[in-house]
Design a protein around this motif. Structure first.
Motif: not given
Length: 315
Positions: A168-172, A174-179, A211-218
């Protein structure tokens, strides 16, 4: 909608924002392609959303000749610096030059708002007149989108096993997901014409606003200790839908059949949310993705042609 034959008129239409009393009528014309019941519901929903501040109708323009409504167009600026444009619709007998003037007013607004790109969609089959009007206004064909649905009966009840991990995604992170999202765009077959205008932070902001965002679904997709792809889901509980907003694999991770595994994981998440459907849109030219979706039970329900126009250079 086909434009009827041109008619000559000595009075040029006036292009402007509608009066408060004329907004409903202009929206009805913009949505003229819909069935009457669907159109009525959609108009009222848009008016309600605008009243709540959930959407803006500032990009609604009408064309009136001697007080009579003869055309209308709607553009809406989205999170991430892009815009969606509902192609202009005209009343019977109105020349296509009025549609061109409506799009010119729309372009002026989008330029003023520093939008980077806008897209417009036409139903399939598309009318030649619509295609010509959009091209005259600087829009180019981008993709043929297929809208797919995985219905409740094929959504997975148990979490599927496989070679991939889903973190799951978290703000910490973010850079990993962007890459990893950027890595999935390398050699992509999904709306490839947007490569030069994709700004990753704008892209992620746009995905997040769906839609409705949740970090658990990213989810960051991993294999053998490395990030290989992503799966971004949004929830639409009021519609009973979960949406697969985006999924992709880095070029080095393709060819392993992992697209099927990611799609199955998405089906399981949709079921775990209690949703009736998992929906998505895919570029018809993206054969590998389309085959993966069909392999796990998705079926097509609509088809649209996407046009786009660039308004400003990427940063």
């Amino acid at each position: 909608m086909r434009y009827p034959p041109r008619m000559q008129s000595s009075v040029a239409p006036i292009i402007a924002s509608p009066s408060p009393e004329g907004v409903r009528e202009a929206l009805r014309l913009v949505l003229a392609d819909l069935e009457p019941e669907d159109r009525a519901g959609r108009v009222e929903a848009m008016l309600s959303e605008a009243q709540r501040g959930a959407c803006s109708l500032a990009g609604l323009f009408e064309a009136r000749r001697e007080g009579e409504l003869v055309g209308a167009v709607l553009s809406q600026i989205q999170v991430g610096g892009t815009a969606v444009v509902w192609p202009p619709r005209l009343t019977p007998g109105e020349p296509s030059s009025t549609a061109e003037r409506l799009l010119a007013a729309t372009a002026q607004r989008l330029d003023h708002e520093s939008v980077s790109a806008a897209h417009a969609m036409l139903p399939s089959p598309r009318a030649e007149e619509d295609d010509a009007v959009l091209r005259t206004a600087g829009y180019e064909p981008l993709a043929e989108l297929l809208y797919l649905v995985s219905r409740e009966e094929v959504l997975l009840r148990a979490k599927p096993d496989g070679a991939l991990g889903f973190e799951p995604y978290s703000e910490a992170k973010h850079d990993r997901l962007a890459r990893v999202v950027e890595a999935t765009y390398e050699g992509t077959l999904d709306c490839a014409g947007l490569d030069e205008v994709r700004r990753i932070e704008d892209v992620l902001a746009g995905y997040r606003a769906t839609g409705e965002f949740s970090p658990e679904r990213w989810l960051i997709v991993r294999h053998a200790g490395r990030d290989v792809g992503c799966l971004l889901l949004a929830d639409h509980p009021e519609q009973g839908n979960c949406e697969l907003v985006y999924m992709g694999l880095a070029a080095s991770a393709r060819g392993n059949g992992w697209g099927v595994e990611i799609a199955r994981h998405a089906q399981w998440v949709a079921r775990s949310l209690g949703r009736l459907r998992l929906v998505l849109a895919v570029d018809a030219a993206n054969g590998p993705a389309l085959r993966a979706y069909l392999a796990v039970g998705f079926e097509a329900w609509e088809q649209r042609h996407v046009y786009w126009r660039r308004f400003g250079p990427p940063e």
